[in-house]
Design an enzyme around this catalytic site. Structure first.
Site, PDB file in Angstrom:
ATOM      1  N   LEU A  21       0.826  -1.212   0.000  1.00  0.00           N
ATOM      2  CA  LEU A  21       0.000   0.000   0.000  1.00  0.00           C
ATOM      3  C   LEU A  21       0.861   1.263   0.000  1.00  0.00           C
ATOM      4  O   LEU A  21       0.341   2.371  -0.087  1.00  0.00           O
ATOM      5  CB  LEU A  21      -0.902   0.007   1.242  1.00  0.00           C
ATOM      6  CG  LEU A  21      -1.955  -1.111   1.286  1.00  0.00           C
ATOM      7  CD1 LEU A  21      -2.582  -1.204   2.663  1.00  0.00           C
ATOM      8  CD2 LEU A  21      -3.020  -0.868   0.228  1.00  0.00           C
ATOM      9  N   LYS A  69      15.142  -5.959   5.811  1.00  0.00           N
ATOM     10  CA  LYS A  69      15.233  -4.928   6.850  1.00  0.00           C
ATOM     11  C   LYS A  69      16.519  -5.023   7.686  1.00  0.00           C
ATOM     12  O   LYS A  69      17.018  -4.008   8.166  1.00  0.00           O
ATOM     13  CB  LYS A  69      14.002  -4.976   7.761  1.00  0.00           C
ATOM     14  CG  LYS A  69      12.736  -4.429   7.094  1.00  0.00           C
ATOM     15  CD  LYS A  69      11.585  -4.370   8.071  1.00  0.00           C
ATOM     16  CE  LYS A  69      10.355  -3.756   7.439  1.00  0.00           C
ATOM     17  NZ  LYS A  69       9.247  -3.574   8.396  1.00  0.00           N
ATOM     18  N   ASN A  90      13.910   0.333   7.925  1.00  0.00           N
ATOM     19  CA  ASN A  90      12.799   0.253   6.954  1.00  0.00           C
ATOM     20  C   ASN A  90      12.749   1.472   6.041  1.00  0.00           C
ATOM     21  O   ASN A  90      11.867   1.557   5.190  1.00  0.00           O
ATOM     22  CB  ASN A  90      11.442   0.061   7.665  1.00  0.00           C
ATOM     23  CG  ASN A  90      10.927   1.358   8.252  1.00  0.00           C
ATOM     24  OD1 ASN A  90      11.698   2.221   8.652  1.00  0.00           O
ATOM     25  ND2 ASN A  90       9.620   1.502   8.299  1.00  0.00           N
ATOM     26  N   ASP A 105       9.124   2.295  11.723  1.00  0.00           N
ATOM     27  CA  ASP A 105       8.095   1.441  12.350  1.00  0.00           C
ATOM     28  C   ASP A 105       7.970   1.804  13.831  1.00  0.00           C
ATOM     29  O   ASP A 105       6.882   1.769  14.401  1.00  0.00           O
ATOM     30  CB  ASP A 105       8.466  -0.050  12.230  1.00  0.00           C
ATOM     31  CG  ASP A 105       8.211  -0.587  10.826  1.00  0.00           C
ATOM     32  OD1 ASP A 105       7.340  -0.037  10.123  1.00  0.00           O
ATOM     33  OD2 ASP A 105       8.881  -1.564  10.435  1.00  0.00           O
ATOM     34  N   ALA A 132       8.512  -6.432  13.990  1.00  0.00           N
ATOM     35  CA  ALA A 132       7.520  -5.412  14.364  1.00  0.00           C
ATOM     36  C   ALA A 132       7.451  -5.275  15.885  1.00  0.00           C
ATOM     37  O   ALA A 132       7.352  -4.158  16.412  1.00  0.00           O
ATOM     38  CB  ALA A 132       6.157  -5.791  13.794  1.00  0.00           C
ATOM     39  N   PRO A 154      10.078 -19.439  23.353  1.00  0.00           N
ATOM     40  CA  PRO A 154      10.564 -18.730  24.536  1.00  0.00           C
ATOM     41  C   PRO A 154      11.952 -18.116  24.345  1.00  0.00           C
ATOM     42  O   PRO A 154      12.180 -16.983  24.784  1.00  0.00           O
ATOM     43  CB  PRO A 154      10.599 -19.820  25.620  1.00  0.00           C
ATOM     44  CG  PRO A 154       9.676 -20.878  25.133  1.00  0.00           C
ATOM     45  CD  PRO A 154       9.676 -20.811  23.639  1.00  0.00           C
ATOM     46  N   GLU A 155      12.858 -18.796  23.635  1.00  0.00           N
ATOM     47  CA  GLU A 155      14.230 -18.259  23.511  1.00  0.00           C
ATOM     48  C   GLU A 155      14.196 -16.883  22.848  1.00  0.00           C
ATOM     49  O   GLU A 155      14.886 -15.954  23.269  1.00  0.00           O
ATOM     50  CB  GLU A 155      15.135 -19.189  22.671  1.00  0.00           C
ATOM     51  CG  GLU A 155      15.351 -20.574  23.263  1.00  0.00           C
ATOM     52  CD  GLU A 155      14.118 -21.451  23.135  1.00  0.00           C
ATOM     53  OE1 GLU A 155      13.510 -21.473  22.042  1.00  0.00           O
ATOM     54  OE2 GLU A 155      13.739 -22.098  24.142  1.00  0.00           O
ATOM     55  N   LEU A 212      -1.229  -5.015  15.057  1.00  0.00           N
ATOM     56  CA  LEU A 212      -0.316  -4.521  14.022  1.00  0.00           C
ATOM     57  C   LEU A 212      -0.730  -4.962  12.624  1.00  0.00           C
ATOM     58  O   LEU A 212      -0.368  -4.333  11.632  1.00  0.00           O
ATOM     59  CB  LEU A 212       1.134  -4.931  14.309  1.00  0.00           C
ATOM     60  CG  LEU A 212       1.748  -4.408  15.605  1.00  0.00           C
ATOM     61  CD1 LEU A 212       3.266  -4.442  15.538  1.00  0.00           C
ATOM     62  CD2 LEU A 212       1.295  -3.004  15.971  1.00  0.00           C
ATOM     63  N   TYR A 214      -2.801  -5.108   9.338  1.00  0.00           N
ATOM     64  CA  TYR A 214      -3.753  -4.147   8.757  1.00  0.00           C
ATOM     65  C   TYR A 214      -4.541  -4.716   7.587  1.00  0.00           C
ATOM     66  O   TYR A 214      -5.345  -4.019   6.981  1.00  0.00           O
ATOM     67  CB  TYR A 214      -3.070  -2.837   8.373  1.00  0.00           C
ATOM     68  CG  TYR A 214      -1.856  -2.972   7.501  1.00  0.00           C
ATOM     69  CD1 TYR A 214      -0.586  -2.987   8.064  1.00  0.00           C
ATOM     70  CD2 TYR A 214      -1.974  -3.071   6.129  1.00  0.00           C
ATOM     71  CE1 TYR A 214       0.536  -3.099   7.283  1.00  0.00           C
ATOM     72  CE2 TYR A 214      -0.856  -3.183   5.330  1.00  0.00           C
ATOM     73  CZ  TYR A 214       0.393  -3.201   5.913  1.00  0.00           C
ATOM     74  OH  TYR A 214       1.499  -3.320   5.122  1.00  0.00           O
ATOM     75  N   GLY A 235      -4.183  -1.813  12.999  1.00  0.00           N
ATOM     76  CA  GLY A 235      -2.842  -1.821  12.396  1.00  0.00           C
ATOM     77  C   GLY A 235      -2.620  -0.702  11.384  1.00  0.00           C
ATOM     78  O   GLY A 235      -1.487  -0.263  11.177  1.00  0.00           O
TER      79      GLY A 235
HETATM   80  P1  NAP Z   1       8.271 -11.701  12.026  1.00  0.00           P
HETATM   81  O1  NAP Z   1       9.540 -10.943  12.188  1.00  0.00           O
HETATM   82  O2  NAP Z   1       8.203 -12.859  11.107  1.00  0.00           O
HETATM   83  O3  NAP Z   1       7.788 -12.176  13.515  1.00  0.00           O
HETATM   84  C1  NAP Z   1       6.647 -12.910  13.678  1.00  0.00           C
HETATM   85  C2  NAP Z   1       6.375 -13.132  15.178  1.00  0.00           C
HETATM   86  O4  NAP Z   1       5.100 -13.762  15.263  1.00  0.00           O
HETATM   87  C3  NAP Z   1       7.360 -14.033  15.852  1.00  0.00           C
HETATM   88  O5  NAP Z   1       7.504 -13.622  17.193  1.00  0.00           O
HETATM   89  C4  NAP Z   1       6.657 -15.400  15.813  1.00  0.00           C
HETATM   90  O6  NAP Z   1       6.957 -16.229  16.911  1.00  0.00           O
HETATM   91  C5  NAP Z   1       5.231 -15.008  15.937  1.00  0.00           C
HETATM   92  N1  NAP Z   1       4.358 -15.991  15.289  1.00  0.00           N
HETATM   93  C6  NAP Z   1       4.344 -16.330  13.973  1.00  0.00           C
HETATM   94  N2  NAP Z   1       3.407 -17.283  13.764  1.00  0.00           N
HETATM   95  C7  NAP Z   1       2.859 -17.557  14.975  1.00  0.00           C
HETATM   96  C8  NAP Z   1       1.853 -18.463  15.398  1.00  0.00           C
HETATM   97  N3  NAP Z   1       1.222 -19.272  14.534  1.00  0.00           N
HETATM   98  N4  NAP Z   1       1.510 -18.463  16.709  1.00  0.00           N
HETATM   99  C9  NAP Z   1       2.129 -17.665  17.611  1.00  0.00           C
HETATM  100  N5  NAP Z   1       3.115 -16.789  17.258  1.00  0.00           N
HETATM  101  C10 NAP Z   1       3.459 -16.747  15.955  1.00  0.00           C
HETATM  102  O7  NAP Z   1       7.102 -10.718  11.529  1.00  0.00           O
HETATM  103  P2  NAP Z   1       7.010  -9.134  11.752  1.00  0.00           P
HETATM  104  O8  NAP Z   1       7.722  -8.441  10.629  1.00  0.00           O
HETATM  105  O9  NAP Z   1       7.371  -8.817  13.132  1.00  0.00           O
HETATM  106  O10 NAP Z   1       5.451  -8.863  11.485  1.00  0.00           O
HETATM  107  C11 NAP Z   1       4.480  -9.268  12.420  1.00  0.00           C
HETATM  108  C12 NAP Z   1       3.132  -8.668  12.029  1.00  0.00           C
HETATM  109  O11 NAP Z   1       3.194  -7.235  12.121  1.00  0.00           O
HETATM  110  C13 NAP Z   1       2.723  -8.981  10.585  1.00  0.00           C
HETATM  111  O12 NAP Z   1       1.341  -9.242  10.560  1.00  0.00           O
HETATM  112  C14 NAP Z   1       3.003  -7.688   9.846  1.00  0.00           C
HETATM  113  O13 NAP Z   1       2.137  -7.496   8.738  1.00  0.00           O
HETATM  114  C15 NAP Z   1       2.701  -6.658  10.928  1.00  0.00           C
HETATM  115  N6  NAP Z   1       3.381  -5.372  10.714  1.00  0.00           N
HETATM  116  C16 NAP Z   1       2.589  -4.266  10.678  1.00  0.00           C
HETATM  117  C17 NAP Z   1       3.162  -3.023  10.506  1.00  0.00           C
HETATM  118  C18 NAP Z   1       2.269  -1.814  10.473  1.00  0.00           C
HETATM  119  O14 NAP Z   1       2.736  -0.742  10.050  1.00  0.00           O
HETATM  120  N7  NAP Z   1       1.031  -1.911  10.935  1.00  0.00           N
HETATM  121  C19 NAP Z   1       4.561  -2.896  10.360  1.00  0.00           C
HETATM  122  C20 NAP Z   1       5.348  -4.061  10.416  1.00  0.00           C
HETATM  123  C21 NAP Z   1       4.727  -5.297  10.586  1.00  0.00           C
HETATM  124  P3  NAP Z   1       8.228 -17.229  16.942  1.00  0.00           P
HETATM  125  O15 NAP Z   1       9.356 -16.415  17.495  1.00  0.00           O
HETATM  126  O16 NAP Z   1       7.772 -18.319  17.833  1.00  0.00           O
HETATM  127  O17 NAP Z   1       8.455 -17.669  15.517  1.00  0.00           O
END
Ligand code: NAP
Length: 271
Positions: A21, A69, A90, A105, A132, A154-155, A212, A214, A235
């Site tokens: 977007l 990133k 970012n 972010d 995020a 947990p780690e 977060l 959207y 989000g």
């Molecule tokens: P990421 O780096 O891949 O991290 C994902 C996190 O979610 C990890 O802590 C992971 O846990 C956990 N997770 C993934 N699948 C899971 C599940 N099935 N059950 C429980 N925990 C789970 O992703 P990210 O970049 O941080 O993005 C996370 C979200 O934020 C996304 O939806 C993204 O679209 C959104 N976001 C929004 C904005 C905004 O401007 N609104 C900006 C950035 C990101 P583990 O450590 O156990 O793998």
């Protein structure tokens, strides 16, 4: 829109870019403020070449998205201290061929929270420990909140808690943990699996709940939180504010928030 020899180019780089977007949001912002600028989406897996292209062609700024990133950091000339602490960039600003990296972010998350509450002195639980969650965590810590990180692995959760001087809680132990603000920073509940919710309904107790994700605009988690009487922060608020912070860095002007939001909402309604 007039494109001429003075038009400045901005871009987003990453892959896959999917239905990003950012182009509609930034192009509307340029239009609304009379900037002679264009923002394009470049899906590429050639990060170093893309940065050299930026320098060679004078592309004035870039958004950086997954999977670059962190990988982009050693390829930049300067890195803002907050982006360095978060470990992710970012946003790139090209200053006469020198590329500087920022993380908007963090500012976006904080600005979205501040639309509803001042986080200083409040207890915040962040669900997730990815990029995020890190950005939101560093911003809220700087703003004086007291943080708990809850994460599936947990780690990873403990490592982020350590970096933030926060406590760690296993997701199952959130019951009874007092929180003024819950921030949902996992992809659970994202399109196309929007029926999912990362927490049991009984664990959604905070008076303010921030999502977060959207896409969709209203996740299952937000639906439940609203039903329970919580104030919610969708989000899109963080997305628009992180883009607004990019606009400020690139142009030095105040971002036209309403126009940016309208462009994003229209794009979500007619993808
Ligand atoms: P990421 O780096 O891949 O991290 C994902 C996190 O979610 C990890 O802590 C992971 O846990 C956990 N997770 C993934 N699948 C899971 C599940 N099935 N059950 C429980 N925990 C789970 O992703 P990210 O970049 O941080 O993005 C996370 C979200 O934020 C996304 O939806 C993204 O679209 C959104 N976001 C929004 C904005 C905004 O401007 N609104 C900006 C950035 C990101 P583990 O450590 O156990 O793998």
């Amino acid at each position: 829109m007039r494109i001429d020899q003075h038009t400045v180019l901005y871009a987003v780089i990453g892959h896959p870019l999917g239905h990003t977007l950012s182009p509609v949001m930034h192009n509307r912002a340029f239009e609304a403020t009379g900037e002679n600028a264009v923002y394009m989406a470049f899906e590429t897996d050639r990060l170093a070449d893309a940065l050299n292209g930026m320098r060679a062609l004078g592309i004035r700024g870039c958004s950086v998205t997954l999977p670059f990133k962190t990988a982009v950091m050693p390829l930049l000339d300067d890195i803002d201290p907050l982006a360095r602490a978060i470990g992710a960039v970012n946003t790139i600003v090209n200053r006469g061929g020198r590329l500087a990296g920022y993380n908007t972010d963090a500012a976006g998350a904080l600005a979205a929270v501040r639309e509803v509450m001042e986080p200083s002195g409040h207890r915040v639980v962040i669900l997730g420990a990815g990029g995020a969650a890190r950005a939101a965590g560093f911003a809220l810590k700087e703003a004086g909140a007291s943080l708990t990180i809850a994460n599936r692995t947990p780690e990873k959760g403990k490592a982020l808690a350590l970096a933030l001087n926060a406590t760690f809680a296993p997701i199952d132990d959130l019951r009874g943990l007092p929180a003024d603000l819950l921030i949902q920073a996992t992809p659970v509940g994202m399109h196309p699996r929007q029926e999912r919710c990362p927490l049991d309904e009984a664990l959604i107790q905070a008076p303010v709940v921030m999502e977060l994700i959207y896409n969709p605009r209203e996740t299952r988690l937000l639906e439940i939180a609203r039903r329970k009487g919580a104030a919610v922060i969708p989000g899109l608020r963080m997305f628009i504010h992180q883009g607004a912070a990019q606009f400020r860095l690139w142009t030095g002007k105040e971002p036209p928030l309403e126009a940016m939001e309208a462009a994003v909402l229209a794009a979500l309604e007619h993808p």
